[in-house]
Write a protein that holds these residues in place. Structure first.
Motif, PDB file in Angstrom:
ATOM      1  N   UNK A   1       0.819  -1.211   0.000  1.00 13.99           N
ATOM      2  CA  UNK A   1       0.000   0.000   0.000  1.00 13.99           C
ATOM      3  C   UNK A   1       0.854   1.262   0.000  1.00 13.99           C
ATOM      4  N   UNK A   2       2.141   1.121  -0.163  1.00 12.67           N
ATOM      5  CA  UNK A   2       3.055   2.255  -0.057  1.00 12.67           C
ATOM      6  C   UNK A   2       2.703   3.382  -1.012  1.00 12.67           C
ATOM      7  N   UNK A   3       2.386   3.054  -2.239  1.00 12.94           N
ATOM      8  CA  UNK A   3       2.086   4.094  -3.232  1.00 12.94           C
ATOM      9  C   UNK A   3       0.861   4.897  -2.831  1.00 12.94           C
ATOM     10  N   UNK A   4      -0.182   4.242  -2.340  1.00 13.16           N
ATOM     11  CA  UNK A   4      -1.391   4.977  -1.958  1.00 13.16           C
ATOM     12  C   UNK A   4      -1.206   5.709  -0.639  1.00 13.16           C
ATOM     13  N   UNK A   5      -0.357   5.194   0.234  1.00 11.18           N
ATOM     14  CA  UNK A   5      -0.155   5.841   1.535  1.00 11.18           C
ATOM     15  C   UNK A   5       0.614   7.145   1.396  1.00 11.18           C
ATOM     16  N   UNK A   6       1.475   7.250   0.409  1.00 14.58           N
ATOM     17  CA  UNK A   6       2.320   8.429   0.269  1.00 14.58           C
ATOM     18  C   UNK A   6       1.915   9.335  -0.888  1.00 14.58           C
ATOM     19  N   UNK A   7       0.788   9.039  -1.539  1.00 15.81           N
ATOM     20  CA  UNK A   7       0.382   9.816  -2.703  1.00 15.81           C
ATOM     21  C   UNK A   7      -0.173  11.170  -2.286  1.00 15.81           C
ATOM     22  N   UNK A   8       0.331  12.206  -2.918  1.00 23.03           N
ATOM     23  CA  UNK A   8      -0.194  13.555  -2.742  1.00 23.03           C
ATOM     24  C   UNK A   8      -0.550  14.083  -4.122  1.00 23.03           C
ATOM     25  N   UNK A   9      -1.615  14.818  -4.186  1.00 22.36           N
ATOM     26  CA  UNK A   9      -2.029  15.403  -5.453  1.00 22.36           C
ATOM     27  C   UNK A   9      -1.930  16.914  -5.327  1.00 22.36           C
ATOM     28  N   UNK A  10      -1.206  17.522  -6.248  1.00 25.78           N
ATOM     29  CA  UNK A  10      -1.085  18.975  -6.288  1.00 25.78           C
ATOM     30  C   UNK A  10      -1.663  19.460  -7.605  1.00 25.78           C
ATOM     31  N   UNK A  11      -2.614  20.348  -7.519  1.00 28.83           N
ATOM     32  CA  UNK A  11      -3.236  20.901  -8.719  1.00 28.83           C
ATOM     33  C   UNK A  11      -3.121  22.413  -8.652  1.00 28.83           C
ATOM     34  N   UNK A  12      -2.678  23.008  -9.721  1.00 23.63           N
ATOM     35  CA  UNK A  12      -2.621  24.457  -9.795  1.00 23.63           C
ATOM     36  C   UNK A  12      -3.700  24.902 -10.771  1.00 23.63           C
ATOM     37  N   UNK A  13      -4.623  25.680 -10.278  1.00 20.87           N
ATOM     38  CA  UNK A  13      -5.720  26.167 -11.105  1.00 20.87           C
ATOM     39  C   UNK A  13      -5.355  27.529 -11.675  1.00 20.87           C
ATOM     40  N   UNK A  14      -5.783  27.778 -12.880  1.00 22.65           N
ATOM     41  CA  UNK A  14      -5.540  29.077 -13.495  1.00 22.65           C
ATOM     42  C   UNK A  14      -6.866  29.747 -13.809  1.00 22.65           C
ATOM     43  N   UNK A  15      -6.847  31.030 -13.772  1.00 26.05           N
ATOM     44  CA  UNK A  15      -8.042  31.809 -14.101  1.00 26.05           C
ATOM     45  C   UNK A  15      -7.918  32.290 -15.541  1.00 26.05           C
ATOM     46  N   UNK A  16      -8.498  31.552 -16.460  1.00 28.24           N
ATOM     47  CA  UNK A  16      -8.454  31.943 -17.862  1.00 28.24           C
ATOM     48  C   UNK A  16      -9.535  32.975 -18.120  1.00 28.24           C
ATOM     49  N   UNK A  17      -9.191  33.932 -18.914  1.00 31.83           N
ATOM     50  CA  UNK A  17     -10.121  34.987 -19.305  1.00 31.83           C
ATOM     51  C   UNK A  17     -10.734  35.687 -18.103  1.00 31.83           C
ATOM     52  N   UNK A  18      -9.964  35.897 -17.061  1.00 29.39           N
ATOM     53  CA  UNK A  18     -10.454  36.581 -15.877  1.00 29.39           C
ATOM     54  C   UNK A  18     -10.550  38.079 -16.161  1.00 29.39           C
ATOM     55  N   UNK A  19     -11.688  38.626 -15.858  1.00 34.14           N
ATOM     56  CA  UNK A  19     -11.921  40.059 -16.031  1.00 34.14           C
ATOM     57  C   UNK A  19     -12.404  40.594 -14.696  1.00 34.14           C
ATOM     58  N   UNK A  20     -11.554  41.378 -14.055  1.00 33.11           N
ATOM     59  CA  UNK A  20     -11.864  41.839 -12.703  1.00 33.11           C
ATOM     60  C   UNK A  20     -13.008  42.824 -12.658  1.00 33.11           C
ATOM     61  N   UNK A  21     -13.313  43.454 -13.745  1.00 29.89           N
ATOM     62  CA  UNK A  21     -14.390  44.447 -13.750  1.00 29.89           C
ATOM     63  C   UNK A  21     -15.757  43.793 -13.969  1.00 29.89           C
ATOM     64  N   UNK A  22     -15.784  42.506 -14.314  1.00 27.93           N
ATOM     65  CA  UNK A  22     -17.059  41.823 -14.536  1.00 27.93           C
ATOM     66  C   UNK A  22     -17.394  40.934 -13.336  1.00 27.93           C
ATOM     67  N   UNK A  23     -18.651  41.007 -12.923  1.00 28.40           N
ATOM     68  CA  UNK A  23     -19.131  40.198 -11.820  1.00 28.40           C
ATOM     69  C   UNK A  23     -20.146  39.219 -12.361  1.00 28.40           C
ATOM     70  N   UNK A  24     -20.101  38.006 -11.911  1.00 32.01           N
ATOM     71  CA  UNK A  24     -21.043  37.003 -12.400  1.00 32.01           C
ATOM     72  C   UNK A  24     -22.455  37.293 -12.009  1.00 32.01           C
TER      73      UNK A  24
END
Length: 92
Positions: free
Chosen positions: A69-92
């Motif tokens: 079980x070593x692989x599952x015991x030490x597995x970490x997932x790192x995800x970096x999300x990006x904000x594509x087409x982010x427009x700070x002046x627009x509100x949803x």
């Protein structure tokens, strides 16, 4: 120290993970060694490569290097999300 290290190695067999608390829980109340001593024994086993440490501080756990079980015991997932087409002046 030898008896505790043998106990730790026997406890880690067949488990996914082992914590210091797991070792201390084996002893009857009032007869357990100190947490610091158990951590020292475990650190020595890690230094000898008989255990592998995962996590840190409060979330630390230890696994047997021969564990399937070593692989599952030490597995970490790192995800970096990006904000594509982010427009700070627009509100949803």
């Amino acid at each position: 120290m030898k008896n505790i290290s043998e106990l730790v190695l026997s406890l880690v067999q067949g488990r996914k993970r082992l914590t210091t608390k797991d070792v201390l829980d084996v002893f009857p109340p009032g007869q357990a060694p100190s947490r610091q001593y158990v951590n020292k024994v475990i650190a020595e086993l890690v230094r000898q490569k008989k255990l592998i440490k995962g996590g840190s501080t409060r979330g630390a756990f230890y696994v047997d290097p021969k564990n399937e079980h070593l692989a599952t015991a030490l597995t970490k997932v790192h995800i970096r999300l990006t904000n594509k087409d982010l427009k700070e002046h627009e509100v949803l």
